[in-house]
Design a protein around this motif. Sequence first.
Motif, PDB file in Angstrom:
ATOM      1  N   PHE A 181       9.925 -15.048  -1.574  1.00  0.00           N
ATOM      2  CA  PHE A 181       8.879 -16.403  -1.058  1.00  0.00           C
ATOM      3  C   PHE A 181       7.345 -16.573  -1.800  1.00  0.00           C
ATOM      4  N   SER A 182       7.783 -17.817  -1.297  1.00  0.00           N
ATOM      5  CA  SER A 182       6.018 -18.237  -1.469  1.00  0.00           C
ATOM      6  C   SER A 182       5.068 -18.241   0.296  1.00  0.00           C
ATOM      7  N   GLN A 183       3.923 -18.446  -0.011  1.00  0.00           N
ATOM      8  CA  GLN A 183       2.700 -17.890   0.998  1.00  0.00           C
ATOM      9  C   GLN A 183       3.328 -17.888   2.120  1.00  0.00           C
ATOM     10  N   GLY A 184       3.423 -16.448   2.183  1.00  0.00           N
ATOM     11  CA  GLY A 184       3.366 -15.853   3.760  1.00  0.00           C
ATOM     12  C   GLY A 184       3.781 -14.200   3.289  1.00  0.00           C
ATOM     13  N   GLU A 185       4.524 -14.066   5.053  1.00  0.00           N
ATOM     14  CA  GLU A 185       4.521 -12.790   4.719  1.00  0.00           C
ATOM     15  C   GLU A 185       5.348 -12.340   5.223  1.00  0.00           C
ATOM     16  N   ARG A 186       6.429 -10.632   4.961  1.00  0.00           N
ATOM     17  CA  ARG A 186       7.521 -10.488   5.409  1.00  0.00           C
ATOM     18  C   ARG A 186       6.590  -9.285   5.645  1.00  0.00           C
ATOM     19  N   VAL A 187       7.857  -8.524   6.408  1.00  0.00           N
ATOM     20  CA  VAL A 187       7.468  -6.736   6.095  1.00  0.00           C
ATOM     21  C   VAL A 187       9.142  -6.381   5.837  1.00  0.00           C
ATOM     22  N   TYR A 188       8.848  -5.599   4.995  1.00  0.00           N
ATOM     23  CA  TYR A 188      10.241  -5.254   3.996  1.00  0.00           C
ATOM     24  C   TYR A 188      10.283  -3.574   4.418  1.00  0.00           C
ATOM     25  N   GLN A 189      12.114  -3.565   5.001  1.00  0.00           N
ATOM     26  CA  GLN A 189      12.292  -2.562   5.025  1.00  0.00           C
ATOM     27  C   GLN A 189      12.606  -1.567   3.698  1.00  0.00           C
ATOM     28  N   VAL A 190      11.483  -0.480   3.324  1.00  0.00           N
ATOM     29  CA  VAL A 190      11.932   0.564   2.685  1.00  0.00           C
ATOM     30  C   VAL A 190      12.990   1.477   2.959  1.00  0.00           C
ATOM     31  N   PRO A 191      14.270   1.853   1.870  1.00  0.00           N
ATOM     32  CA  PRO A 191      14.551   2.701   2.470  1.00  0.00           C
ATOM     33  C   PRO A 191      13.903   3.821   2.071  1.00  0.00           C
ATOM     34  N   ALA A 192      13.882   5.838   2.649  1.00  0.00           N
ATOM     35  CA  ALA A 192      13.462   6.547   2.528  1.00  0.00           C
ATOM     36  C   ALA A 192      13.475   6.776   1.216  1.00  0.00           C
ATOM     37  N   LEU A 193      12.360   7.136   0.526  1.00  0.00           N
ATOM     38  CA  LEU A 193      12.152   7.747  -0.758  1.00  0.00           C
ATOM     39  C   LEU A 193      12.228   9.090  -1.129  1.00  0.00           C
ATOM     40  N   THR A 194      12.047   9.518  -1.966  1.00  0.00           N
ATOM     41  CA  THR A 194      11.103  11.048  -1.883  1.00  0.00           C
ATOM     42  C   THR A 194      10.176  10.851  -2.579  1.00  0.00           C
ATOM     43  N   ALA A 195       9.292  12.651  -2.238  1.00  0.00           N
ATOM     44  CA  ALA A 195       7.864  12.889  -3.045  1.00  0.00           C
ATOM     45  C   ALA A 195       8.330  11.482  -4.285  1.00  0.00           C
ATOM     46  N   GLY A 196       6.914  11.012  -4.689  1.00  0.00           N
ATOM     47  CA  GLY A 196       6.428  10.734  -6.094  1.00  0.00           C
ATOM     48  C   GLY A 196       6.069   9.756  -6.538  1.00  0.00           C
ATOM     49  N   THR A 197       5.841   8.956  -7.489  1.00  0.00           N
ATOM     50  CA  THR A 197       4.970   8.252  -7.800  1.00  0.00           C
ATOM     51  C   THR A 197       5.583   7.555  -8.410  1.00  0.00           C
ATOM     52  N   TYR A 198       5.695   5.770  -8.051  1.00  0.00           N
ATOM     53  CA  TYR A 198       6.984   5.341  -8.034  1.00  0.00           C
ATOM     54  C   TYR A 198       5.772   4.121  -8.671  1.00  0.00           C
ATOM     55  N   PHE A 199       6.564   2.382  -9.650  1.00  0.00           N
ATOM     56  CA  PHE A 199       6.442   2.266  -9.913  1.00  0.00           C
ATOM     57  C   PHE A 199       6.602   0.215  -9.442  1.00  0.00           C
ATOM     58  N   PHE A 200       5.800  -0.625  -9.060  1.00  0.00           N
ATOM     59  CA  PHE A 200       6.367  -1.365  -8.046  1.00  0.00           C
ATOM     60  C   PHE A 200       6.039  -2.836  -9.501  1.00  0.00           C
ATOM     61  N   ARG A 201       6.372  -4.392  -9.145  1.00  0.00           N
ATOM     62  CA  ARG A 201       6.016  -5.161  -9.729  1.00  0.00           C
ATOM     63  C   ARG A 201       6.855  -6.615  -9.324  1.00  0.00           C
ATOM     64  N   CYS A 202       6.252  -7.687  -9.028  1.00  0.00           N
ATOM     65  CA  CYS A 202       7.112  -8.668  -8.625  1.00  0.00           C
ATOM     66  C   CYS A 202       8.187  -9.055  -9.859  1.00  0.00           C
ATOM     67  N   ASP A 203       9.193  -9.406  -8.922  1.00  0.00           N
ATOM     68  CA  ASP A 203       9.975 -10.156 -10.104  1.00  0.00           C
ATOM     69  C   ASP A 203       9.950 -11.054 -11.068  1.00  0.00           C
ATOM     70  N   VAL A 204       9.208 -11.963 -10.833  1.00  0.00           N
ATOM     71  CA  VAL A 204       9.149 -13.294 -10.922  1.00  0.00           C
ATOM     72  C   VAL A 204       8.176 -13.355 -11.740  1.00  0.00           C
ATOM     73  N   HIS A 205       7.667 -12.265 -11.838  1.00  0.00           N
ATOM     74  CA  HIS A 205       5.751 -12.125 -12.958  1.00  0.00           C
ATOM     75  C   HIS A 205       5.498 -10.669 -13.097  1.00  0.00           C
ATOM     76  N   PRO A 206       6.509 -10.017 -14.515  1.00  0.00           N
ATOM     77  CA  PRO A 206       6.599  -9.113 -14.387  1.00  0.00           C
ATOM     78  C   PRO A 206       5.862  -8.306 -14.521  1.00  0.00           C
ATOM     79  N   ASP A 207       4.561  -9.191 -15.398  1.00  0.00           N
ATOM     80  CA  ASP A 207       3.261  -8.403 -15.547  1.00  0.00           C
ATOM     81  C   ASP A 207       1.964  -7.981 -13.974  1.00  0.00           C
ATOM     82  N   MET A 208       2.428  -8.950 -12.965  1.00  0.00           N
ATOM     83  CA  MET A 208       1.880  -7.897 -11.874  1.00  0.00           C
ATOM     84  C   MET A 208       2.915  -6.700 -11.452  1.00  0.00           C
ATOM     85  N   THR A 209       2.003  -5.620 -11.443  1.00  0.00           N
ATOM     86  CA  THR A 209       2.657  -4.524 -11.173  1.00  0.00           C
ATOM     87  C   THR A 209       2.424  -3.320 -10.188  1.00  0.00           C
TER      88      THR A 209
END
Length: 130
Positions: A96-124
């Motif tokens: 989405f553009s210009q705004g705020e969302r509260v994502y509901q993320v499912p349970a994850l096991t402990a560890g280090t994860y990587f996140f990015r913007c799918d529109v701009h894969p350089d945003m990580t």
Amino acid sequence: MKRLIATLALATVALAAAACAPANAETNGTPAPTVAVDANSPVVVAQGIQFQTKDVKAPAGKAFAMTFRNQDTAPHNVSIFTDSSTSKRVFEGEIFSQGERVYQVPALTAGTYFFRCDVHPDMTGTLTVE
Ligand SMILES: [Cu+2]
């Protein structure tokens, strides 16, 4: 004969109604469980086609809310992967553009994860689940 046709017609109507029931139940049924946003919930901010918050934390083993604030007119989202190879996605946030969302993320096991913007894969960024 007439009576048989009437009975069949009634049976058909009953079947049609039964077939519709699950769809109605889905629409009007219990909503997807929501996760309360608590003080420790991760907040990710995007501005200037980059994440302003590149390191966020979340609790292990339970679903959590991630607040995503997009301060750009450009569309962004947050997608979470097991690592930077992005071969295994564990969560895909709404774009989405210009705004705020509260994502509901499912349970994850402990560890280090990587996140990015799918529109701009350089945003990580990095999500630490512990
Ligand atoms: Cu983006």
